[in-house]
Design an enzyme around this catalytic site. Structure first.
Site, PDB file in Angstrom:
ATOM      1  N   GLY A  88      11.325   1.655   1.597  1.00 38.32           N
ATOM      2  CA  GLY A  88      11.522   1.549   0.154  1.00 38.32           C
ATOM      3  C   GLY A  88      11.893   0.143  -0.260  1.00 38.32           C
ATOM      4  CD  GLU A 140       6.673  -6.013   7.123  1.00 43.50           C
ATOM      5  OE1 GLU A 140       7.650  -6.544   6.578  1.00 43.50           O
ATOM      6  OE2 GLU A 140       5.739  -5.527   6.500  1.00 43.50           O
TER       7      GLU A 140
END
Lengths: 379, 399
Positions: free
Chosen positions: B127, B244
Site C-alpha cells: 500500500g 525491491e
C-alpha cells in the site's frame, strides 16, 4: 568470478596512467598532431622503457603479459590520454603477426619492437575491399626463386614510420578467396615501394602504398604460403580488444570533461548540469558507459578462449563500442555546446579518435553481421 | 580477472538445476512458458515447494528461515528459475516486508509475521501508491489518526498488485499532516478483512486485473500494527525500496524472453524462409542480444562488488534503466515476430481453452508487450532513475 586486475596489471595501469598524465597533456598532444612524423619518438622510447610494449607480448614471445586483459589495460589508458602513437599497428598487429608466424631469422624483430626500436605497419586493405578481410588483389609471383609483389594498398596506418610493411598478397586464388593469401615482410625502403602519406582525422598518419614489382628474397615470406587469411583473422581478435579498450578510455575522458563542464558552465544563472534535459542525456551516457565497460571486459576476458567464443565476444564488443562510441562523441559535443566545436578544446581530439575507431577493421554494422553469422553457426 | 564462476558456484548452479528439474511441476512451467496467467493456487503451490526445500527466501538470513546466500548465489538461483520457467516468487512479503520487519519490526511482529510469510499463511500486498502521487511517493494522503490504542485509517491506495489475493497490506499512512511531507509518514500493517477495507480491481490495457484500488473507510487498526516509530515510516519505506531493486536487472527474464523470440522466429516464415534468417529481423535481434550480454556482465560486476548482500545505490538505477529497456525491446521483437496473430484479443486463449486461433506462441506476445510497459514506470520511473544517476554522477561520486 572475479573482475579485479592482478597486482601486476594494477601496477601497469597505475604506472601508465601516471606517466601519461604527467607527459601527455593536451599541449604535448597537439604538438604531436601538428608534427610531420605524426608521433613522438621520445614518448615511444619512454613507453618502451616503462615496459608498456612488453606487456602486450607473452613471456614466450619475450614480453611479460600478452593476455586480453593486459592488452585492454594498456589500451584503455592510451585511449584515456588520447595517445596517437602507433601501439596498435607496431605492437599488437605487426609484432603480434611476426610473433605468431616468424621464423628464426624474423623473430628478433619482436625483441626490437618490444625495445621500441622497430616500427611496423600492416599493408592489407585495398581500395574496393572495405572491411572484407579476404579481398586481396595484390599479387605475389615467383621469379627465379625470388618473389615479385605488385598491387596497391590503401590507408596503411603507420606506413611512413614503419621499418617493415607486412604486405598481404595472393599466391593464388580469385580476388575474394580466403585461400591463397600470404604475408610478406617488406622493408619500407625496398625498390618499387612508393608511399603517399597523409595525416588521419583521429591522429597519427597513414599512406597509400604502391607496390610495383617489388623484388624480395624467398626469406621475406612471413608464415606459410596461403596462411595469411587465418593469421590475420586470429590477430585481429587482439586488435578488436585493443581498439575497443582504447575507445572506452577515450570515452571515459570525453564523459569526464563533460561532467566537469556541466557543473561549471553557467547559463541563466545556474550550472547547466542542473537542467533536467541535460541531466537525462548525461544519465543515458553513464548507463551506456557501463555497457561499454562490460563489453570490453567480455572481449578481453574471452580472447584466449576457443575461436567461436572469442570471435562472438569481439564482434559484440566492436558493435556495441561502435554504437555507444558514436553516442558519446556526439552527445558530449552537444552537451558542451559551441566550445566543443573548436579544435583547441581537448574534447575535439577524443571525439574524433572515438569516431574513427569505427572505421578500422569493420564498423558497427559489419560486426553486427559478423555476430549474426557467428550466432547462427553456434545455434 | 576471471569471467568464470568458481567451482563451488558451478556446483551450486547444478544443484539448483537438479532441484528445478525434479520439483518444478511441468504444468506450471508450461503455463509460465506460454505466458498464461497464474492463479493464486499456482503461486501458492510454487511457494510451498520452495519453502519445503528451504529456498523460498534467498535474501533472508538463516536465523529467520532464509537461505543466507550471497549475491552471486542469489543471482544464479534467479537466473536458473527464469530459464526453467518457474513462477516468480511473489515479492511483497518475502522481498519487501520481510527485510523491513527484520530491521525495524518489534520482536512480536517478527515472531508472528515472518513464519506466516514463509508458510503462506499471509499474502501481503503493497500500500504505497496513491491516486495522483505517481513516482512522488512521499505525497501520502491516506490518514491514520490515533484514537486510544487504535488508528483510524481513511484514504485510498492504488496500483496494488495482486491485492485481490491478499489478506494483509502494508501501508504508508500520514500520521502528522503539519510537518514536511517525509516527516509525517508511518508504516502500518493492516488486515484486509477489517471492516471498511474495500478492494476494487483495475483492468489493465492488456485485459488483466493485475492491480487494484484499495479503499479505507474508518478502518480501525491496532497500534500494535505500527512498524517502528510513528512518523518514521519514510525511512522504512526507502529501506524497502532498496530491497525491491535487488533483481532489478531481470537478466534471467531477458534471457528466457530472448530464447522465446528465437523459438517464434524459427517457426514463423517470411518470404519462404524462417524469420530468423531475415537480415533486418536478425540484426534487431542481435543488437538486443549484444546489449543483454553487456548488461548481464554489468550486473555481475555490481553483484561481485556488493559484498555481504548490501544493496547498491546508483548502480541499481543504471541497471533498472538498461534492464527494463532490454526487456521491453525483447517483448517488442516477440510481438513483431508473431505477425498478424499478435492482433487477436482472445482472453480465453490465454487460459488455454481456445486452440483454433493462430499458433500457440503468438497468444501471449501482445499481452506481455503491453503489460511490460509497466517496467519503465514502476519502482521509480526510468526518468526518476535518470535524475538519480545524473545527480549522483555529476556530484562526482559513485565510482
Amino acid at each position: 568470478m572475479n573482475f579485479e586486475l592482478t597486482e601486476e596489471q594494477q601496477m601497469l595501469q597505475d604506472t601508465l596512467r601516471r606517466f601519461l598524465a604527467d607527459r601527455y597533456d593536451s599541449s604535448v598532444r597537439n604538438g604531436i598532431l601538428d608534427s610531420d612524423l605524426g608521433y613522438s619518438p621520445d614518448i615511444w622510447r619512454q613507453l618502451a622503457e616503462l615496459g608498456v610494449i612488453g606487456a602486450l607480448f607473452t613471456e614466450d614471445q619475450g614480453g611479460f603479459g600478452g593476455s586480453g586483459i593486459d592488452i585492454a589495460t594498456v589500451f584503455e589508458e592510451l585511449g584515456r590520454a588520447g595517445v596517437v602513437e602507433p601501439m596498435l599497428d607496431t605492437a599488437i598487429i605487426g609484432g603480434g603477426l611476426i610473433a605468431a608466424l616468424g621464423d628464426d631469422a624474423q623473430m628478433p624483430l619482436v625483441e626490437f619492437v618490444i625495445a621500441g626500436e622497430t616500427h611496423l605497419a600492416l599493408a592489407h586493405g585495398e581500395a574496393g575491399a572495405r572491411y572484407d578481410l579476404d579481398h586481396v588483389a595484390t599479387r605475389a609471383e615467383e621469379r627465379d626463386g625470388d618473389i615479385l609483389l605488385s598491387g596497391r594498398k590503401a590507408v596503411v596506418v603507420n606506413a611512413e614510420a614503419a621499418d617493415y610493411l607486412i604486405v598481404s598478397a595472393r599466391d593464388s586464388g580469385s580476388v575474394t578467396s580466403q585461400e591463397g593469401i600470404s604475408l610478406f615482410l617488406v622493408p619500407r625502403d625496398a625498390a618499387g615501394v612508393t608511399l603517399v602519406g597523409y595525416p588521419l582525422v583521429g591522429g597519427g598518419r597513414a599512406a597509400e602504398v604502391a607496390l610495383d614489382g617489388v623484388r624480395l628474397p624467398a626469406t621475406a615470406r612471413l608464415g606459410a604460403s596461403g596462411a595469411g587469411y587465418t593469421a590475420l583473422n586470429e590477430r585481429l581478435a587482439a586488435a578488436h580488444v585493443a581498439l575497443s579498450a582504447e575507445a572506452l578510455g577515450a570515452m571515459e575522458s570525453a564523459t569526464a570533461l563533460t561532467r566537469d563542464y556541466l557543473m561549471t558552465r553557467k547559463q541563466f544563472g545556474r550550472a547547466i548540469g542542473t537542467f533536467q534535459a541535460l541531466q537525462h542525456r548525461f544519465a543515458d551516457l553513464m548507463v551506456e558507459m557501463e555497457q561499454a565497460r562490460s563489453v570490453v571486459i567480455l572481449a578481453a576476458g574471452h580472447l584466449e578462449d576457443s575461436a567461436p567464443t572469442r570471435d562472438l565476444n569481439t564482434a559484440a564488443a566492436r558493435n556495441l563500442i561502435g554504437r555507444v562510441g558514436r553516442l558519446v562523441a556526439e552527445d558530449t559535443i552537444q552537451l558542451h555546446g559551441g566550445i566543443a566545436m573548436t579544435q583547441e578544446y581537448e574534447l575535439a581530439h577524443f571525439a574524433k579518435r572515438i569516431l574513427m575507431t569505427d572505421h578500422r577493421f569493420g564498423d558497427a554494422d559489419y560486426h553486427l553481421e559478423r555476430f549474426v553469422a557467428l550466432s547462427s553457426a553456434a545455434a | 580477472m576471471d569471467l568464470n564462476y568458481t567451482k563451488e558456484e558451478i556446483a551450486f548452479r547444478e544443484e539448483v538445476r537438479e532441484f528445478l528439474a525434479e520439483s518444478l511441476p511441468s504444468e506450471l512451467a508450461a503455463k509460465v512458458r506460454a505466458g498464461e496467467e497464474l492463479t493464486k493456487a499456482d503461486q501458492e503451490r510454487w511457494h510451498a515447494i520452495l519453502n519445503a526445500r528451504g529456498w523460498l527466501a534467498p535474501n533472508w538470513p538463516v536465523e529467520y528461515g532464509g537461505c543466507g546466500w550471497d549475491a552471486v548465489r542469489r543471482h544464479i538461483f534467479e537466473e536458473e528459475c527464469a530459464l526453467a520457467g518457474t513462477p516468480r516468487i511473489v515479492p511483497f512479503g518475502l522481498a519487501m516486508l520481510g527485510p523491513v520487519l527484520m530491521q525495524f519490526g518489534s520482536d512480536e511482529q517478527k515472531a508472528h509475521y515472518l513464519p506466516r510469510i514463509l508458510n503462506g499463511d499471509d499474502w501481503w500486498c503493497q500500500g504505497y501508491s496513491e491516486p495522483g502521487a505517481g513516482s512522488d511517493l512521499a505525497s501520502v494522503r491516506t490518514r491514520a489518526v490515533r484514537d486510544g490504542d487504535h488508528y483510524i485509517v481513511n484514504g485510498q491506495k492504488t496500483w496494488t498488485t495482486l491485492g485481490q489475493h491478499a489478506n494483509m497490506i502494508f501501508c504508508l499512512v500520514r500520521t502528522d499532516p503539519d510537518v514536511k511531507q517525509q516527516a509525517g509518514i508511518s508504516f502500518l500493517l493492516v488486515d484486509m478483512n477489517t471492516p471498511g477495507v474495500e478492494v476494487r480491481p483495475i483492468t489493465l490495457l492488456d485485459g488483466t486485473p493485475e492491480v487494484n484500488e484499495v479503499f479505507f473507510d474508518d478502518v480501525k487498526v491496532s497500534v500494535e500494527n505500527l512498524v517502528g516509530e510513528e512518523n518514521k515510516g519514510w525511512t522504512y519505506a526507502k529501506y524497502l525500496l532498496t530491497h525491491e531493486r535487488t533483481n532489478i536487472a531481470g537478466v534471467g527474464f531477458s534471457r528466457a524472453g530472448l530464447a522465446a523470440v528465437k523459438r517464434i522466429a524459427r517457426q514463423e516464415m517470411a518470404g519462404g524462409r524462417p524469420l530468423i534468417e531475415n537480415p533486418y529481423f536478425a540484426a534487431r535481434l542481435a543488437q538486443v542480444e549484444i546489449d543483454l550480454m553487456a548488461m548481464a556482465t554489468t550486473n555481475l560486476r555490481i553483484i561481485s562488488r556488493a559484498a555481504s548482500g548490501q544493496a547498491p545505490g546508483v548502480e541499481s538505477s543504471m541497471l533498472k534503466v538498461k534492464g527494463t529497456a532490454i526487456r521491453q525491446e525483447i517483448n517488442n521483437l516477440a510481438r513483431h515476430a508473431a505477425g498478424p496473430f499478435a492482433m487477436p484479443f482472445v482472453s480465453e486463449a490465454l487460459e488455454g481453452d481456445n486452440n483454433s486461433i493462430g499458433p500457440d506462441y503468438a497468444r501471449p506476445v501482445t499481452r506481455q508487450y503491453l503489460n511490460n510497459r509497466k517496467l519503465s514506470i514502476f519502482g521509480g520511473s526510468n526518468e526518476i532513475q535518470r535524475g538519480i544517476i545524473a545527480k549522483t554522477m555529476l556530484a562526482g561520486g559513485a565510482r
